[in-house]
Design a protein around this motif. Structure first.
Motif, short mmCIF file in Angstrom:
data_model
loop_
_atom_site.label_atom_id
_atom_site.label_comp_id
_atom_site.label_asym_id
_atom_site.label_seq_id
_atom_site.Cartn_x
_atom_site.Cartn_y
_atom_site.Cartn_z
N ASP A 114 -35.68 -1.44 -31.61
CA ASP A 114 -36.04 0.33 -31.28
C ASP A 114 -36.86 0.79 -32.41
OD1 ASP A 114 -34.24 -0.11 -29.18
OD2 ASP A 114 -32.37 0.42 -30.46
N TYR A 115 -36.78 0.24 -33.66
CA TYR A 115 -37.78 0.82 -34.67
C TYR A 115 -39.30 0.78 -34.28
CZ TYR A 115 -40.55 0.67 -38.77
OH TYR A 115 -41.73 0.67 -39.73
N VAL A 116 -39.58 -0.51 -33.90
CA VAL A 116 -41.16 -0.81 -33.39
C VAL A 116 -41.34 0.00 -32.25
CG1 VAL A 116 -42.33 -2.75 -32.63
CG2 VAL A 116 -40.84 -3.45 -34.18
N TRP A 117 -40.56 0.03 -31.43
CA TRP A 117 -41.12 1.05 -30.16
C TRP A 117 -41.05 2.34 -30.56
CZ3 TRP A 117 -38.83 5.44 -27.82
CH2 TRP A 117 -39.65 5.69 -26.70
N THR A 118 -40.00 3.05 -31.50
CA THR A 118 -40.31 4.46 -31.89
C THR A 118 -41.56 4.57 -32.69
OG1 THR A 118 -38.03 4.49 -31.86
CG2 THR A 118 -39.14 6.24 -33.07
N ARG A 119 -41.78 3.68 -33.65
CA ARG A 119 -43.04 3.74 -34.44
C ARG A 119 -44.37 4.02 -33.59
NH1 ARG A 119 -44.31 -1.63 -37.51
NH2 ARG A 119 -45.16 -2.23 -35.30
N VAL B 159 -43.07 15.73 -32.37
CA VAL B 159 -43.00 14.80 -33.02
C VAL B 159 -41.79 14.66 -33.95
CG1 VAL B 159 -44.18 13.65 -35.14
CG2 VAL B 159 -45.51 14.38 -33.40
N GLY B 160 -41.21 15.94 -34.33
CA GLY B 160 -39.81 16.07 -34.94
C GLY B 160 -38.74 15.47 -34.07
N ILE B 161 -38.72 16.01 -32.70
CA ILE B 161 -37.79 15.56 -31.88
C ILE B 161 -37.54 14.01 -31.79
CG2 ILE B 161 -36.71 15.72 -29.63
CD1 ILE B 161 -37.70 18.59 -29.44
N ILE B 162 -39.02 13.52 -31.36
CA ILE B 162 -38.93 11.94 -31.40
C ILE B 162 -38.33 11.13 -32.70
CG2 ILE B 162 -40.59 10.11 -31.02
CD1 ILE B 162 -42.09 11.65 -29.36
N GLY B 163 -38.72 11.81 -33.83
CA GLY B 163 -38.32 11.13 -34.99
C GLY B 163 -36.59 11.38 -35.25
N LEU B 164 -36.29 12.61 -34.91
CA LEU B 164 -34.92 12.63 -35.14
C LEU B 164 -34.03 11.84 -34.19
CD1 LEU B 164 -34.77 16.54 -35.60
CD2 LEU B 164 -34.36 14.94 -37.34
N SER B 165 -34.63 11.86 -32.95
CA SER B 165 -33.57 10.92 -31.84
C SER B 165 -33.94 9.38 -32.64
CB SER B 165 -34.40 10.97 -30.52
OG SER B 165 -33.96 10.14 -29.58
N SER B 166 -35.05 8.84 -33.01
CA SER B 166 -34.82 7.61 -33.57
C SER B 166 -34.03 7.39 -34.61
CB SER B 166 -36.45 7.22 -33.77
OG SER B 166 -36.44 5.97 -34.58
N LEU B 167 -33.91 8.64 -35.56
CA LEU B 167 -33.20 8.27 -36.60
C LEU B 167 -31.66 8.42 -36.08
CD1 LEU B 167 -34.72 10.95 -39.29
CD2 LEU B 167 -34.67 8.28 -39.23
N SER B 168 -31.34 9.14 -34.99
CA SER B 168 -29.82 9.25 -34.59
C SER B 168 -29.61 8.08 -33.99
CB SER B 168 -29.88 10.37 -33.52
OG SER B 168 -28.56 10.45 -33.03
N LYS B 169 -30.43 7.29 -33.11
CA LYS B 169 -30.26 6.01 -32.47
C LYS B 169 -29.93 5.03 -33.70
CE LYS B 169 -32.83 6.54 -28.45
NZ LYS B 169 -33.83 6.04 -27.55
N PHE C 165 -44.54 4.57 -30.45
CA PHE C 165 -44.67 5.93 -29.71
C PHE C 165 -45.29 7.11 -30.76
CE2 PHE C 165 -42.60 9.78 -27.89
CZ PHE C 165 -43.44 9.59 -26.74
N VAL C 166 -44.52 7.17 -31.79
CA VAL C 166 -44.75 8.24 -32.89
C VAL C 166 -46.37 8.32 -33.11
CG1 VAL C 166 -44.40 9.24 -34.95
CG2 VAL C 166 -42.59 8.65 -33.57
N ILE C 167 -46.70 6.92 -33.38
CA ILE C 167 -48.34 7.03 -33.79
C ILE C 167 -48.97 7.20 -32.81
CG2 ILE C 167 -50.09 5.13 -34.31
CD1 ILE C 167 -47.86 3.60 -35.88
N GLY C 168 -48.90 7.03 -31.50
CA GLY C 168 -49.34 7.39 -30.16
C GLY C 168 -49.50 8.99 -30.15
N VAL C 169 -48.25 9.54 -30.49
CA VAL C 169 -48.21 10.95 -30.50
C VAL C 169 -49.22 11.62 -31.38
CG1 VAL C 169 -46.64 12.97 -30.52
CG2 VAL C 169 -45.85 10.83 -29.29
N MET C 170 -49.07 11.08 -32.64
CA MET C 170 -49.80 11.60 -33.73
C MET C 170 -51.37 11.59 -33.28
SD MET C 170 -47.59 10.26 -36.93
CE MET C 170 -48.81 10.83 -38.18
N VAL C 171 -51.75 10.24 -32.78
CA VAL C 171 -53.26 10.25 -32.77
C VAL C 171 -53.64 11.25 -31.55
CG1 VAL C 171 -54.90 8.61 -31.65
CG2 VAL C 171 -53.02 7.91 -33.25
N ALA C 172 -52.70 11.38 -30.32
CA ALA C 172 -53.00 12.26 -29.41
C ALA C 172 -53.08 13.68 -30.16
CB ALA C 172 -51.89 12.32 -28.45
#
Length: 558
Positions: free
Chosen positions: A185-190, A26-36, A192-199
């Motif tokens: 990109d924000y909508v896709w990342t959001r 989750v952290g890597i995905i968030g950092l990647s989104s912030l970097s983009k 995806f992160v929600i999906g990962v958090m639910v999982a």
């Protein structure tokens, strides 16, 4: 899975590692989104925002030049035309600086580059026309300036402004497109992160259920075993087939149960032996207590008798000491009387010597009076011979003779009295000497009596000390015997307490059911035995008052 079932530590480590891994993902995905997002913002800022700023400066400077030239054509003042030329040059410098900051580094495409190049060409033509019109206005040729304005400037200004506005619109469109892409990109990342958090939450819940079941099941078995042991059952069947640490714990608890059952049975047997031994100790201590009390009573009577003897002898020694003190005081008084008599003898001798000196002095006064009388007589004879001149001297001489006669008579009386005093002093001295000799005899007798009374008092004190030592020894024997009697009674009480505790221990131990018998093994307490209860010996010695009525009667008979 079989490997995880063998170790609780491994299960906990794997679970924690999975949670950490999900957190890292989750952290890597968030950092990647912030970097983009950051890259998109940097591109928009550097490629569009800064470019729009430079283009707006160019556009404003161009419009400022147009306004100044138009105002100067209206004013028609050659002097101000020079100032206008300078202001136009300053705006040209602003245009060049902004354009150099933009072109060609921040040009993003061929279309933008073509518009920029056409702007450069149109700007060169416009600047040539502006230079010409400035020169005409400075030369006060405003008609030519008007001609240039209506032809050249009117043709070039729209080209330049159209080109710069095209660049502004193009960069604005690019900024809007970048913003739209960032939102997508924000909508896709959001999502995806929600999906990962639910999982991760679902996985964590399942993992928690698995861990809780793996931990609570053996703990429940251990709790059930502890509860049955608390109820007194020591023959429980426990499923300890697990291969992990909880299985080891359950097998250890089972071993502890077996060992505890052995210890309980051993304690029960020992408690029965202690109970029997306690009965024997109680019987022995009761018998010893009875005999010790009898011995204490006998020694107590002996101590009372010795105490009475000690009191009588002590009183005798005290009386002898008092008599010795009285004789010593009489001896001191006799010595003092002898010393006073000696001092009186010396005083009488001094008085006798003083009286004799006084008699000599009185004789000397008598002779002086006699000589004075003779001298007065001679003076009277000489005064008579002198006749009338010596009459006064004769009267004085006569008075002197009278005084000398009186002095002689007084001296005779004093001499007579002194002689009588000397006689009386001699008689007193002889009497005092006789009294001194009598006192010396009395002093010698008192000294002998004092020596004898001192020896009697010393013998009485030694006798009293010896009897007191015997009395002290008997009293110590009595005290020790009393203490022994008390200790024996305490030992008897301790034996009874030990017996009661052994019976209570048997009752407590019989609560447990061992694996060997499988039933309650309640030990019957030993039958109580008859004990002879003896009264405790009195520790206190009889109170004895020295000088009481009983002591007085014994001293009289002694």
């Amino acid at each position: 899975m079989l490997l995880l079932n063998r170790s609780v530590k491994l299960r906990l480590a794997v679970s924690l590692g999975a949670c950490i891994l999900m957190l890292i993902v989750v952290g890597i995905i968030g950092l990647s989104s912030l970097s983009k997002t950051n890259d998109a913002l940097n591109r928009t800022y550097e490629g569009n925002v800064l470019t729009l700023g430079d283009l707006i400066k160019v556009n404003q400077a161009l419009l400022g030049n147009r306004v100044k030239i138009t105002a100067e054509q209206r004013d028609r003042t050659p002097a101000s035309a020079i100032t206008t030329k300078q202001e136009v040059a300053e705006n040209d410098a602003i245009i060049d600086a902004a354009w150099n900051d933009y072109f060609p580094e921040r040009v993003s495409g061929d279309q933008e580059r073509a518009i920029a190049e056409s702007f450069i060409v149109s700007l060169a033509s416009l600047r040539a026309g502006i230079d010409d019109i400035n020169a005409a206005m400075i030369g006060n040729d405003y008609d030519a300036a008007r001609e240039i304005a209506t032809t050249t400037l009117r043709a070039e200004y729209p080209k330049v402004l159209t080109a710069i506005q095209g660049l502004i619109d193009l960069n604005s469109a690019q900024a809007a497109a970048n913003n739209q892409q960032s939102s997508s990109d924000y909508v896709w990342t959001r999502n995806f992160v929600i999906g990962v958090m639910v999982a991760a939450i679902i996985f964590g819940i399942l993992l928690s259920i698995w861990l809780v079941r793996g931990i609570m099941t053996p703990l429940g078995k251990a709790q059930a075993l502890a509860n049955t042991m608390a109820e007194g059952r020591l023959d429980n069947n426990v499923d300890a087939s697990a291969k992990d640490e909880f299985g080891v714990m359950l097998r250890a608890l089972k071993s502890m149960e077996a060992k505890f059952s052995q210890v309980v049975m051993s304690v029960r047997n020992n408690a029965e032996s202690v109970n029997v031994a306690a009965d024997e100790i109680v019987l022995g201590t009761d018998d010893l207590s009875r005999r010790t009390q009898e011995q204490a009573s006998s020694i107590e009577q002996t101590a009372a008798s010795m105490d009475e003897i000690t009191s009588t002898v002590r009183q005798n020694a005290d009386n002898a000491s008092e008599a010795d003190k009285l004789v010593h005081d009489v001896n001191q008084q006799a010595n003092a009387g002898g010393e006073i008599a000696g001092q009186a003898i010396k005083a009488m001798e001094g008085i006798n010597a003083s009286s004799r000196k006084i008699a000599g002095i009185v004789g000397l006064i008598d002779e002086i009076a006699f000589q004075t009388n003779l001298l007065a007589l001679n003076a009277s004879v000489e005064a008579a011979r002198a006749g009338e001149q010596g009459r006064g001297f004769a009267v004085v001489a006569n008075e002197v003779r009278n005084l000398a006669g009186r002095s002689a008579e007084a001296a005779k009386d004093i001499k007579k009295l002194v002689e009588e005093s000397i006689g009386q002093v001699d008689n007193g001295s002889s009497l005092v000497n006789q009294a001194g000799k009598s006192l010396e005899g009395i002093v010698h007798g008192v000294k002998r009596v004092s020596v004898l009374m001192g020896e009697i008092a010393t013998a009485s004190r030694e006798q009293s000390q010896g009897i007191e030592q015997v009395n002290t020894a008997v009293s110590q024997m009595d005290s020790v015997t009393q203490q022994n009697a008390s200790l024996v009674e305490e030992s008897s009480a301790a034996g009874r307490s030990l017996q009661s505790q052994a019976e209570a221990l048997l009752k407590e131990v019989s609560f447990f059911r061992g694996a060997t018998t499988g039933q309650n093994q309640r030990a019957l307490p030993a039958a109580p035995r008859a004990r002879d209860s003896q009264p405790r010996a009195n520790k206190g010695l009889p109170t004895h008052v020295v000088g009481g009525k009983q002591d007085t009667e014994k001293w009289t008979s002694f």
